[in-house]
Design a protein around this motif. Structure first.
Motif, short mmCIF file in Angstrom:
data_model
loop_
_atom_site.label_atom_id
_atom_site.label_comp_id
_atom_site.label_asym_id
_atom_site.label_seq_id
_atom_site.Cartn_x
_atom_site.Cartn_y
_atom_site.Cartn_z
N UNK A 101 -14.86 10.39 -7.85
CA UNK A 101 -14.87 10.26 -6.40
C UNK A 101 -14.37 11.51 -5.71
N UNK A 102 -13.25 12.07 -6.19
CA UNK A 102 -12.71 13.25 -5.50
C UNK A 102 -13.54 14.50 -5.78
N UNK A 103 -14.31 14.51 -6.87
CA UNK A 103 -15.25 15.61 -7.09
C UNK A 103 -16.23 15.70 -5.93
N UNK A 104 -16.49 14.55 -5.31
CA UNK A 104 -17.40 14.49 -4.17
C UNK A 104 -16.65 14.52 -2.84
N UNK A 105 -15.35 14.74 -2.89
CA UNK A 105 -14.50 14.86 -1.70
C UNK A 105 -14.59 13.60 -0.82
N UNK A 106 -14.82 12.44 -1.44
CA UNK A 106 -15.10 11.23 -0.70
C UNK A 106 -13.83 10.52 -0.21
N UNK A 107 -14.04 9.57 0.72
CA UNK A 107 -12.95 8.78 1.28
C UNK A 107 -12.66 7.52 0.47
N UNK A 108 -13.48 7.24 -0.53
CA UNK A 108 -13.39 5.95 -1.21
C UNK A 108 -12.05 5.68 -1.89
N UNK A 109 -11.37 6.67 -2.48
CA UNK A 109 -10.04 6.37 -3.03
C UNK A 109 -9.06 5.87 -1.96
N UNK A 110 -9.21 6.38 -0.74
CA UNK A 110 -8.33 5.94 0.34
C UNK A 110 -8.64 4.49 0.71
N UNK A 111 -9.94 4.15 0.80
CA UNK A 111 -10.31 2.77 1.12
C UNK A 111 -9.84 1.83 0.01
N UNK A 112 -10.00 2.25 -1.25
CA UNK A 112 -9.51 1.45 -2.37
C UNK A 112 -8.01 1.23 -2.25
N UNK A 113 -7.28 2.30 -1.94
CA UNK A 113 -5.83 2.22 -1.81
C UNK A 113 -5.43 1.29 -0.67
N UNK A 114 -6.13 1.37 0.45
CA UNK A 114 -5.82 0.51 1.59
C UNK A 114 -6.03 -0.96 1.24
N UNK A 115 -7.04 -1.25 0.41
CA UNK A 115 -7.26 -2.62 -0.04
C UNK A 115 -6.11 -3.14 -0.88
N UNK A 116 -5.65 -2.31 -1.83
CA UNK A 116 -4.53 -2.72 -2.69
C UNK A 116 -3.25 -2.88 -1.88
N UNK A 117 -3.03 -1.95 -0.96
CA UNK A 117 -1.81 -2.03 -0.14
C UNK A 117 -1.83 -3.24 0.78
N UNK A 118 -3.02 -3.60 1.29
CA UNK A 118 -3.14 -4.80 2.10
C UNK A 118 -2.69 -6.02 1.31
N UNK A 119 -3.16 -6.11 0.07
CA UNK A 119 -2.77 -7.22 -0.80
C UNK A 119 -1.26 -7.22 -1.03
N UNK A 120 -0.70 -6.06 -1.34
CA UNK A 120 0.75 -5.97 -1.60
C UNK A 120 1.56 -6.40 -0.40
N UNK A 121 1.14 -5.98 0.79
CA UNK A 121 1.87 -6.33 2.01
C UNK A 121 1.74 -7.81 2.34
N UNK A 122 0.56 -8.38 2.12
CA UNK A 122 0.40 -9.82 2.32
C UNK A 122 1.28 -10.61 1.37
N UNK A 123 1.38 -10.15 0.13
CA UNK A 123 2.24 -10.83 -0.84
C UNK A 123 3.70 -10.78 -0.41
N UNK A 124 4.08 -9.73 0.30
CA UNK A 124 5.46 -9.58 0.76
C UNK A 124 5.69 -10.22 2.15
N UNK A 125 4.61 -10.74 2.76
CA UNK A 125 4.74 -11.37 4.06
C UNK A 125 4.85 -10.40 5.22
N UNK A 126 4.47 -9.14 5.02
CA UNK A 126 4.58 -8.13 6.07
C UNK A 126 3.26 -8.09 6.85
N UNK A 127 3.10 -9.06 7.71
CA UNK A 127 1.82 -9.33 8.37
C UNK A 127 1.36 -8.18 9.26
N UNK A 128 2.28 -7.62 10.03
CA UNK A 128 1.92 -6.58 11.00
C UNK A 128 1.23 -5.42 10.32
#
Length: 394
Positions: free
Chosen positions: A142-169
């Motif tokens: 992905x980064x060979x192509x300078x793409x944004x996809x790793x960031x979108x993937x990371x945001x998905x995982x972080x969303x899950x982590x924050x929901x698990x912790x109850x940090x809704x905002x």
């Protein structure tokens, strides 16, 4: 005098090596090193190698110049800017740097975002080690192509982590940021339905969506602000007509050439219906009370958004591969050896498909034209679909 056997010596050395490469700081260093090496390769390869970075970079100046973001600018780069207008502002720190510095820092940001997103997950350290190493080659693609996809993937995982912790905002903010990069990033917001404070989540999501959508306004004024969103909408509609990508629709178009384009598009609609049915079924059956089941839902969102994405390409598969890894963690106890076989198949034929592990003739004449990269991930999604529809409440 005792003599140490060669077998014991080899086992000792292997254990020391395994322990070394299991250290978090070592893995972090590898992620940074890979980013630097890829940056050097792309820079040496010339502007064509970091064309996507130039597209992102120049979008800010097109925005400030009040020109159409989504036209071709052949004197600056090839291809089109297909991203949300607010992304121009979010990317500004990298746009305002000199080209070389901005490119290197962009690649580092992408890699570190995914590294720390994995680190945030409620997984054992052993599982995080597996995750970091398994996805590294896909991240490299992905980064060979300078793409944004790793960031979108990371945001998905972080969303899950924050929901698990109850940090809704903050859990409400991240999918909106993903949406303001590429629209499909919003899919991770759908996870909120399986957590408390749903009303609060919706209110915060609306708030963040308004805030993020207004980002360009102070820089361009009201007249051009409305125009950039009209241009963006037109670009998104036109982009849907281009191809069916490395997706389920692409496979159907390849395997059944008699299908019309309209017929293939209906498959995408079917995918949307399947997603809705899966979410509704899970809610009705109340099959989201265990963390293991919620991990399956995260895996489903990550895989589904690529499998039924008409614009899916090889660099986007970092999102699908994270779904495979999450699915593996949540399924290996119930599926046993089958989970092992499937995840090995994904690594061999999805992760490695675009790499130099295979001869160029294989990649260009067989793996690429036959969309081999799609098939193992599709099989995992197919299995996961049945898992979610057959779950029993625990």
């Amino acid at each position: 005098m005792s003599v140490t056997s060669p077998t014991l010596t080899i086992n000792f050395l292997m254990k020391r090596i395994a322990d070394f490469f299991s250290r978090e700081n070592v893995i972090l260093f590898v992620y940074i090193l890979v980013s630097i090496i890829v940056g050097i390769q792309n820079y040496v390869g010339g502007p064509l190698k970091y064309n996507n970075y130039i597209i992102f970079r120049q979008s800010l100046f097109h925005l400030l110049g009040k020109t159409n973001l989504h036209l071709e600018y052949p004197k600056e780069y090839f291809d089109l800017f297909l991203y949300h207008p607010s992304f121009c502002i979010m990317f500004a720190p990298f746009s305002l740097m000199p080209v070389v510095a901005g490119m290197f820092f962009w690649l580092l940001f992408c890699s570190l975002a995914l590294f720390y997103a994995i680190r945030s997950l409620p997984l054992s350290y052993k599982n995080k080690i597996f995750f970091w190493w398994f996805i590294l080659l896909e991240l490299n693609t992905s980064i060979h192509n300078e793409q944004t996809n790793p960031v979108i993937a990371a945001l998905g995982l972080l969303t899950f982590s924050l929901l698990e912790k109850g940090r809704v905002k903050w859990a409400a903010l991240l999918p909106v940021i993903a949406f303001c990069i590429k629209g499909y990033g919003l899919i991770f917001a759908a996870l909120f339905l399986f957590y408390p404070k749903r009303g609060e989540y919706i209110l915060y999501s609306v708030f963040w969506l308004v805030v993020m959508s207004l980002l360009p306004l102070p820089f361009v004024g009201t007249d051009y602000f409305l125009q950039i969103y009209r241009d963006w909408y037109t670009c998104m509609v036109d982009d849907h007509k281009v191809n069916f990508g490395l997706s389920v629709m692409g496979l159907i178009k390849l395997w059944f050439p008699a299908f019309t384009d309209k017929g293939v598009i209906r498959v995408q609609y079917l995918g949307v219906a399947l997603f809705a049915v899966t979410w509704i079924w899970t809610l009705v059956k109340h099959n989201f009370t265990t963390q293991q089941n919620r991990f399956l839902l995260l895996a489903y969102a990550s895989l589904w958004v690529i499998m039924f994405n008409h614009a899916a390409e090889s660099p986007t598969y970092v999102i699908a591969i994270q779904g495979v890894v999450v699915w593996y963690f949540a399924s290996r106890e119930t599926l046993g050896q089958w989970a092992e076989i499937l995840v090995i198949g994904v690594f061999l034929f999805s992760v490695l498909a675009p790499t130099d592990v295979y001869p160029a003739s294989w990649r260009h004449e067989f793996l690429g034209p036959n969309l081999i990269k799609v098939i193992p991930c599709f099989i995992v999604w197919f299995v996961l679909q049945f898992q979610l529809l057959s779950l029993e409440k625990k």
